[in-house]
Structures are given as structure tokens and as C-alpha cells.
Design a protein around this motif. Sequence first.
Motif, PDB file in Angstrom:
ATOM      1  N   ALA A 173       0.840  -1.201   0.000  1.00 62.16           N
ATOM      2  CA  ALA A 173       0.000   0.000   0.000  1.00 62.16           C
ATOM      3  C   ALA A 173       0.874   1.251   0.000  1.00 62.16           C
ATOM      4  N   ALA A 174       1.926   1.253   0.808  1.00 60.17           N
ATOM      5  CA  ALA A 174       2.841   2.397   0.842  1.00 60.17           C
ATOM      6  C   ALA A 174       3.550   2.554  -0.501  1.00 60.17           C
ATOM      7  N   ALA A 175       3.986   1.443  -1.089  1.00 60.41           N
ATOM      8  CA  ALA A 175       4.663   1.499  -2.388  1.00 60.41           C
ATOM      9  C   ALA A 175       3.703   1.997  -3.469  1.00 60.41           C
TER      10      ALA A 175
ATOM     11  N   LEU B 150      11.941   9.704  -6.119  1.00 68.46           N
ATOM     12  CA  LEU B 150      10.832  10.257  -5.341  1.00 68.46           C
ATOM     13  C   LEU B 150       9.907   9.142  -4.865  1.00 68.46           C
ATOM     14  N   ALA B 151       9.570   8.226  -5.765  1.00 67.44           N
ATOM     15  CA  ALA B 151       8.666   7.127  -5.409  1.00 67.44           C
ATOM     16  C   ALA B 151       9.256   6.253  -4.307  1.00 67.44           C
ATOM     17  N   ALA B 152      10.520   5.876  -4.447  1.00 70.65           N
ATOM     18  CA  ALA B 152      11.164   5.036  -3.432  1.00 70.65           C
ATOM     19  C   ALA B 152      11.281   5.787  -2.116  1.00 70.65           C
ATOM     20  N   GLY B 153      11.639   7.071  -2.191  1.00 76.55           N
ATOM     21  CA  GLY B 153      11.739   7.874  -0.967  1.00 76.55           C
ATOM     22  C   GLY B 153      10.405   8.004  -0.261  1.00 76.55           C
ATOM     23  N   LEU B 154       9.339   8.241  -1.019  1.00 73.62           N
ATOM     24  CA  LEU B 154       8.004   8.322  -0.423  1.00 73.62           C
ATOM     25  C   LEU B 154       7.585   6.984   0.182  1.00 73.62           C
ATOM     26  N   THR B 155       7.890   5.907  -0.508  1.00 72.87           N
ATOM     27  CA  THR B 155       7.553   4.580   0.009  1.00 72.87           C
ATOM     28  C   THR B 155       8.223   4.344   1.347  1.00 72.87           C
ATOM     29  N   VAL B 156       9.517   4.610   1.414  1.00 73.77           N
ATOM     30  CA  VAL B 156      10.268   4.413   2.661  1.00 73.77           C
ATOM     31  C   VAL B 156       9.732   5.335   3.755  1.00 73.77           C
ATOM     32  N   ALA B 157       9.448   6.592   3.404  1.00 71.75           N
ATOM     33  CA  ALA B 157       8.911   7.534   4.393  1.00 71.75           C
ATOM     34  C   ALA B 157       7.534   7.099   4.889  1.00 71.75           C
ATOM     35  N   LEU B 158       6.697   6.609   3.981  1.00 72.89           N
ATOM     36  CA  LEU B 158       5.360   6.150   4.382  1.00 72.89           C
ATOM     37  C   LEU B 158       5.442   4.913   5.264  1.00 72.89           C
ATOM     38  N   ILE B 159       6.366   4.022   4.955  1.00 69.63           N
ATOM     39  CA  ILE B 159       6.544   2.837   5.799  1.00 69.63           C
ATOM     40  C   ILE B 159       7.012   3.247   7.195  1.00 69.63           C
ATOM     41  N   ALA B 160       7.959   4.180   7.236  1.00 68.74           N
ATOM     42  CA  ALA B 160       8.426   4.669   8.537  1.00 68.74           C
ATOM     43  C   ALA B 160       7.282   5.346   9.296  1.00 68.74           C
TER      44      ALA B 160
END
Length: 180
Positions: A68-70, A123-133
Motif C-alpha cells: 500500500a505504501a509502495a 521520489l517514489a522510493a523515498g516516499l515509500t520508505v517515508a510512508l513505511i516509517a
Amino acid sequence: MIVTLVLAGEIGFWVVLVLALTARYLLRWRAVSSVLLLGLPLIDLAILVLTVLDLRRGTVATLAHGLAAAYVGFSVAYGHYLVGWADGHVRHRFAGGPKPAGAPRYGAARARHEWLMFARTTLAAGLTVALIAAMTWLTDAPDRTAALGGWYGPMGWVLAISLVIAGSYTLFPKKDPAGR
């Protein structure tokens, strides 16, 4: 349940986009089209909120929660690009607009395009990691959200592959066979 939610979000994205473009170019309802297009980010927000609520009610996180975050991360990073792509093709097909140019195929122009794709992927990978955190922090239960950490490695691989692709077009540019 979360995988179903993400699939419903993906299907919803394309359904809303098709409805918006139909309203804009076939029915000439520009205002309705604009409202529908504004609804696209709401789909991402709904997926994110429902995922966090699922985790907050005590569900043990799985890789599906990370999906979902990804999905949201990639949708935010690539969504505008996809909407522009679809809009150009529908405008050409149904409203007499010019044929969309598409991505450049050769030389420095292709390298620039690939670096822009790398920036979107970053941006996508950074947002994914930030959303998971953020999901881990918001649920305040690191023991139940440990599986989300399984997304960090794949996001690194996606980023590395995108970097290699962009770098390869810079270091080894494809030559135009027509010599243009």
C-alpha cells in the motif's frame, strides 16, 4: 484485505481517469473532468488511511501493508506523468489533438528522459520508505510492523536498477540509425 484494497485503488485510479477523460473530450464537460481528476489523489489518501487504520486496530503488518505504501509512493511520483500520457493519447484520438511525441529514442534527449525517470523513481522510493516509517511510527507497535522493513531492500534495488538504466543511456547513448 490490504492487497484487495490496493487492487481496488489501482482499478479505481484508471476508472476515474477514463471517466475524467471521457467527460473532457467526448462529453465536453471540462468542469466535471477537472473534479474527477482532483479525485485521483483522494484514492491514494484513502488507501493510506485505511492501511494505517488496519494497523492501528491491531493487525500484524505484512508485506501487503508495505505494498500500500509502495502503491501510494509510486502513484504520487508517476501519477501526473501517467495522466499527461493518457490525456495526450485521448486528446489525439478523440479531440483532433496532435499525436503525442512519446519518449525520445536516441542520444542526449533519451538520456535526459531516463534521468527524469530516475528522479521520479527516487521520489517514489523515498516516499515509500517515508510512508513505511510513518506507518510504523503511527501504529506505535514496532513488533507488529517488523515485516514492513522488508520493503527497504526492494526499494533500494528499484532505485539501483533505475540508476543503471539512466547511467547506461548517458555513457552509451543509442545512436539514431537515420543520422539525425
